[in-house]
Motif scaffolding. Sequence first.
Motif, PDB file in Angstrom:
ATOM      1  N   GLU A 217      -5.171  10.224   0.766  1.00 14.94           N
ATOM      2  CA  GLU A 217      -4.599   8.949   0.333  1.00 14.94           C
ATOM      3  C   GLU A 217      -3.438   9.178  -0.647  1.00 14.94           C
ATOM      4  O   GLU A 217      -2.874   8.233  -1.182  1.00 14.94           O
ATOM      5  CB  GLU A 217      -5.662   8.066  -0.344  1.00 14.94           C
ATOM      6  CG  GLU A 217      -6.835   7.679   0.547  1.00 14.94           C
ATOM      7  CD  GLU A 217      -6.521   6.562   1.534  1.00 14.94           C
ATOM      8  OE1 GLU A 217      -5.375   6.077   1.550  1.00 14.94           O
ATOM      9  OE2 GLU A 217      -7.433   6.184   2.298  1.00 14.94           O
TER      10      GLU A 217
ATOM     11  N   VAL B 245      -6.835   1.448   5.937  1.00 18.11           N
ATOM     12  CA  VAL B 245      -7.232   2.616   6.725  1.00 18.11           C
ATOM     13  C   VAL B 245      -7.778   3.680   5.771  1.00 18.11           C
ATOM     14  O   VAL B 245      -7.137   4.011   4.775  1.00 18.11           O
ATOM     15  CB  VAL B 245      -6.008   3.192   7.491  1.00 18.11           C
ATOM     16  CG1 VAL B 245      -6.376   4.486   8.216  1.00 18.11           C
ATOM     17  CG2 VAL B 245      -5.467   2.164   8.481  1.00 18.11           C
TER      18      VAL B 245
ATOM     19  N   ASP C  38       0.227   1.856   4.045  1.00 21.85           N
ATOM     20  CA  ASP C  38      -1.138   1.383   3.778  1.00 21.85           C
ATOM     21  C   ASP C  38      -1.366   1.008   2.306  1.00 21.85           C
ATOM     22  O   ASP C  38      -2.333   1.468   1.684  1.00 21.85           O
ATOM     23  CB  ASP C  38      -2.160   2.436   4.231  1.00 21.85           C
ATOM     24  CG  ASP C  38      -3.556   1.835   4.367  1.00 21.85           C
ATOM     25  OD1 ASP C  38      -3.662   0.612   4.610  1.00 21.85           O
ATOM     26  OD2 ASP C  38      -4.542   2.591   4.205  1.00 21.85           O
TER      27      ASP C  38
ATOM     28  N   GLU D 149      -8.297   7.300   4.940  1.00 20.24           N
ATOM     29  CA  GLU D 149      -7.556   8.486   5.376  1.00 20.24           C
ATOM     30  C   GLU D 149      -8.113   9.748   4.736  1.00 20.24           C
ATOM     31  O   GLU D 149      -8.737   9.694   3.678  1.00 20.24           O
ATOM     32  CB  GLU D 149      -6.080   8.349   4.968  1.00 20.24           C
ATOM     33  CG  GLU D 149      -5.407   7.115   5.510  1.00 20.24           C
ATOM     34  CD  GLU D 149      -4.125   6.811   4.746  1.00 20.24           C
ATOM     35  OE1 GLU D 149      -3.242   7.685   4.707  1.00 20.24           O
ATOM     36  OE2 GLU D 149      -4.013   5.709   4.198  1.00 20.24           O
TER      37      GLU D 149
ATOM     38  N   ASP E  64      -4.813  -0.277   1.511  1.00 13.70           N
ATOM     39  CA  ASP E  64      -5.901   0.623   1.908  1.00 13.70           C
ATOM     40  C   ASP E  64      -6.784   0.021   3.002  1.00 13.70           C
ATOM     41  O   ASP E  64      -8.001  -0.080   2.868  1.00 13.70           O
ATOM     42  CB  ASP E  64      -6.737   1.037   0.684  1.00 13.70           C
ATOM     43  CG  ASP E  64      -7.530   2.319   0.964  1.00 13.70           C
ATOM     44  OD1 ASP E  64      -7.188   3.032   1.927  1.00 13.70           O
ATOM     45  OD2 ASP E  64      -8.504   2.589   0.238  1.00 13.70           O
TER      46      ASP E  64
ATOM     47  N   ASN F 133       1.112   8.842   0.542  1.00 15.40           N
ATOM     48  CA  ASN F 133       1.489   7.593   1.205  1.00 15.40           C
ATOM     49  C   ASN F 133       2.737   6.935   0.625  1.00 15.40           C
ATOM     50  O   ASN F 133       3.059   5.798   0.971  1.00 15.40           O
ATOM     51  CB  ASN F 133       0.317   6.595   1.128  1.00 15.40           C
ATOM     52  CG  ASN F 133      -0.864   7.041   1.971  1.00 15.40           C
ATOM     53  OD1 ASN F 133      -0.927   8.200   2.388  1.00 15.40           O
ATOM     54  ND2 ASN F 133      -1.772   6.133   2.238  1.00 15.40           N
TER      55      ASN F 133
HETATM   56 CA   LIG Z   1      -5.521   4.405   3.114  1.00 14.08          CA
END
Ligand SMILES: [Ca+2]
Length: 306
Positions: free
Chosen positions: A125, A120, A115, A122, A118, A128
Amino acid sequence: MKRVNIFAFILILSAALLGCAPDLVVKDLDVTWNTANKKAKAEIANTGNKDAGKFMVYFNADEDPVSPNHIPQVSFNIPGLAKGASLTLIANFAPLAHPDNNNLANVYKITALVDPKDMVKESNENNNVKEVLLSPRMACVGFGPPPVAGTRYGSPAGNVPGDIVLLANGIKMSVHDFRWIGGGGTFNVARIEMPPPILFGTGQTINTNNINLEFDFSGIGFPVSKVELQYLDLGGLENFSVNGQPVPIYAGEFSAAPSPIAGVNVSVTSNPVPGGKTGTLVLTGAVQKLTIGGQEFWIDNVCAKE
Ligand SMILES: [Ca+2]
Ligand SMILES: [Ca+2]
Ligand SMILES: [Ca+2]
Ligand SMILES: [Ca+2]
């Protein structure tokens, strides 16, 4: 009192909302990086308690130095990932090899990012990214471009023996006298060029015509335990030394070079091609300097490994 209750309620509500979110993570990153394979495999999971919609995954091959136009990156568009689910992605970097990125020889690290744009929201973050440093480290001279084909070093360029004429990835290349078998020698020319139409090297190579090249690995930033190169020998004799040994220098057929030299194991392979032979040199041991040159002799992909 009412105020406090509202405040508490907001706290609980935010906690509940945050708790009810996807959480994309890079669980595992495995990298296979050698001459035959340049692949990264990542396991991406949604460890949150809500399904994730579409997102992207990047695999970046981090370079030193960064290539001007062909930064190696493989990206994936993922349509979604259910809560608790995971998926495996395989990024193949081999098709991204290009002279502009030194055929991926400057890559030192693989990074997987889930991601990156960004897409999504979450609950976390900050989990990732995963990185794998390539080991052993490696630095190469691939003879460009740059420099452009046709670049000459040595006598026609006004060089004198000992001049450093090229610096690539911490490897210094200087020009030196070529020595004949019976003693005495000459200082002629080395030229960056496309090799003769024979399967040898990648892209541009360097031709040595009665001149020696010395590669100094002392500024490379890691201890060198192995040096490799490819050669094409279309005639004449060659010079060769490792860490300044033997003195003055080996002069003869390169494919018959002695081993070991200065405690370094020397292995030369040789395969016939029209008009001569081609093969690889592998030096195993602590190499600080390699001197090599010939009369109708080309080399490419001089690589030092940790
Ligand atoms: Ca995200
Ligand atoms: Ca996450
Ligand atoms: Ca090359
Ligand atoms: Ca020869």
